[in-house]
Scaffold this active site. Structure first.
Site, PDB file in Angstrom:
ATOM      1  N   LYS A   1       0.821  -1.209   0.000  1.00  0.00           N
ATOM      2  CA  LYS A   1       0.000   0.000   0.000  1.00  0.00           C
ATOM      3  C   LYS A   1       0.860   1.265   0.000  1.00  0.00           C
ATOM      4  O   LYS A   1       0.431   2.292  -0.512  1.00  0.00           O
ATOM      5  CB  LYS A   1      -0.968   0.001   1.190  1.00  0.00           C
ATOM      6  CG  LYS A   1      -2.121  -0.980   1.029  1.00  0.00           C
ATOM      7  CD  LYS A   1      -3.276  -0.674   1.987  1.00  0.00           C
ATOM      8  CE  LYS A   1      -4.433  -1.629   1.754  1.00  0.00           C
ATOM      9  NZ  LYS A   1      -5.506  -1.467   2.759  1.00  0.00           N
TER      10      LYS A   1
ATOM     11  N   LYS B   1     -11.330  -7.456  -5.086  1.00  0.00           N
ATOM     12  CA  LYS B   1     -12.312  -6.395  -5.324  1.00  0.00           C
ATOM     13  C   LYS B   1     -11.649  -5.070  -5.677  1.00  0.00           C
ATOM     14  O   LYS B   1     -12.302  -4.161  -6.143  1.00  0.00           O
ATOM     15  CB  LYS B   1     -13.277  -6.266  -4.149  1.00  0.00           C
ATOM     16  CG  LYS B   1     -12.715  -5.665  -2.885  1.00  0.00           C
ATOM     17  CD  LYS B   1     -13.810  -5.504  -1.835  1.00  0.00           C
ATOM     18  CE  LYS B   1     -13.168  -5.038  -0.540  1.00  0.00           C
ATOM     19  NZ  LYS B   1     -14.068  -4.668   0.501  1.00  0.00           N
TER      20      LYS B   1
ATOM     21  N   LYS C   1      -5.733 -14.344  -7.634  1.00  0.00           N
ATOM     22  CA  LYS C   1      -7.027 -14.372  -6.952  1.00  0.00           C
ATOM     23  C   LYS C   1      -7.911 -13.191  -7.394  1.00  0.00           C
ATOM     24  O   LYS C   1      -7.396 -12.109  -7.639  1.00  0.00           O
ATOM     25  CB  LYS C   1      -6.770 -14.277  -5.444  1.00  0.00           C
ATOM     26  CG  LYS C   1      -7.859 -14.908  -4.603  1.00  0.00           C
ATOM     27  CD  LYS C   1      -7.484 -14.867  -3.133  1.00  0.00           C
ATOM     28  CE  LYS C   1      -8.714 -14.570  -2.311  1.00  0.00           C
ATOM     29  NZ  LYS C   1      -8.449 -14.363  -0.901  1.00  0.00           N
TER      30      LYS C   1
END
Ligand code: TRP
Length: 336
Positions: free
Chosen positions: A115, A201, A198
């Protein structure tokens, strides 16, 4: 009604609409947990502001996330469903745990490193201490089980380390939480664009993900575009990651096994198969979407759920927080 039940805690960020992966891999299994466990589902708005948010959007998505959880079958009468910032004990315990967490161990968190790269202009202290707030979420409720995906395993590990450290100084204050491995095996859904990754979202490519609230035509289009291979046979063979992913999705939606799916589509092409997966998916999601639309229009009801959930959560959270406050040496006078 909750006495003697083990505690399950799960947090969800109010960012982006949840995906088919979240649904088939996790949420779909949540409703039946309440038979056996005392379950907390927390919309973590305090975690959300570790990256810059548009305030109106964050507020709206907090309601929407709560509505979506209920639409997916989580009954607010049987589960504690609430918003993190409505229970001040989270932030308070978060601070205390900051003081029992080492700079070095937070520096090793892969999510922090990722992040920080993505938000290079806003590497704030909250992003760094994100895991201690998450530890507070979990430890406040004496949680035994946490359903976590791979991306959150490291955060659960550090939660266990922090709790163990605190307990070794002050005695048994916290239950040490474990990852929750569901008895019903849950599907691991991959990206439609890169089937070795994977489904996430927060993927920038909207075609890689199916969202629970996508309309039928969008769902069908996304499955049509799903990356497969140059073969034509629907079978789970080596190297056919895209087809295997679609077979997993179809299997999770219908309950059919791989051999059954192979038989059903024998002699048919990828086009037929993709259409069947898309249509089945849209049919499964339709009732959730209808229920969601009804709930999200009923702000008053959602606020009632939030208020009841927060009140219920605060009762348990305060017990743990009071104990922690006493242990670390805070005075026991009325608080304002
Ligand atoms: N960090 C989790 C995520 O990004 C959300 C979360 C916050 C959480 N607190 C939690 C998950 C406690 C499980 C338990 O997905």
């Amino acid at each position: 009604m909750y006495q003697d039940k083990k505690v399950v805690f799960s947090g969800v960020q109010p960012s982006g609409v949840l995906t088919l992966g979240n649904y088939l891999g996790a949420i779909r299994n949540f409703p039946k947990f309440s038979e056996e466990y005392r379950c907390y589902y927390c919309v973590v708005d305090e975690h959300a502001i570790t990256v810059r948010q548009n305030p109106a959007d964050l507020r709206r998505r907090t309601y929407e996330t709560l509505a979506l959880y209920i639409a997916c079958g989580l009954d607010p009468e049987k589960n504690v469903i609430y918003v993190q910032s409505h229970v001040s004990a989270h932030a308070e315990l978060g601070w205390i745990l900051d003081c029992y967490t080492m700079f070095g161990e937070l520096s090793r968190m892969t999510q922090f490193k990722d992040k920080s790269k993505k938000n290079a202009d806003n590497v704030n202290a909250g992003l760094f201490t994100y895991p201690t707030l998450m530890a507070a979420d979990i430890l406040l409720y004496q949680t035994e089980l946490v359903p976590v995906g791979d991306d959150q395993k490291q955060h659960l590990e550090i939660t266990r380390d922090i709790a163990g450290r605190f307990n070794s100084i002050y005695g048994d204050v916290f239950v040490i939480p474990e990852p929750f491995i569901s008895k019903t095996p849950s599907a691991r859904i991959m990206s439609l664009a890169e089937p070795t990754k994977k489904m996430s979202k927060s993927d920038e490519n909207e075609n890689a993900i199916v969202r629970i609230l996508d309309p039928k035509d969008v769902i069908i289009r996304k499955f049509k575009r799903a990356v497969t291979d140059s073969d034509t046979v629907v079978c789970a063979a080596e190297g056919k990651d895209g087809i295997i992913n679609l077979m997993s999705i179809y299997g999770a939606l219908t309950g059919k096994s791989f051999p059954e799916i192979e038989q059903e589509f024998a002699g048919k092409g990828y086009g037929d198969f993709k259409l069947a997966v898309g249509e089945t998916c849209a049919d499964v999601l339709a009732p959730i979407q209808t229920e969601y639309a009804r709930l999200v229009a009923d702000k008053k009801y959602l606020e009632e759920v939030m208020a009841n959930g927060a009140r219920e959560a605060a009762k348990s959270a305060m017990k743990t927080l009071s104990k922690v406050r006493r242990k670390v040496g805070f005075t026991d006078l009325p608080r304002y």
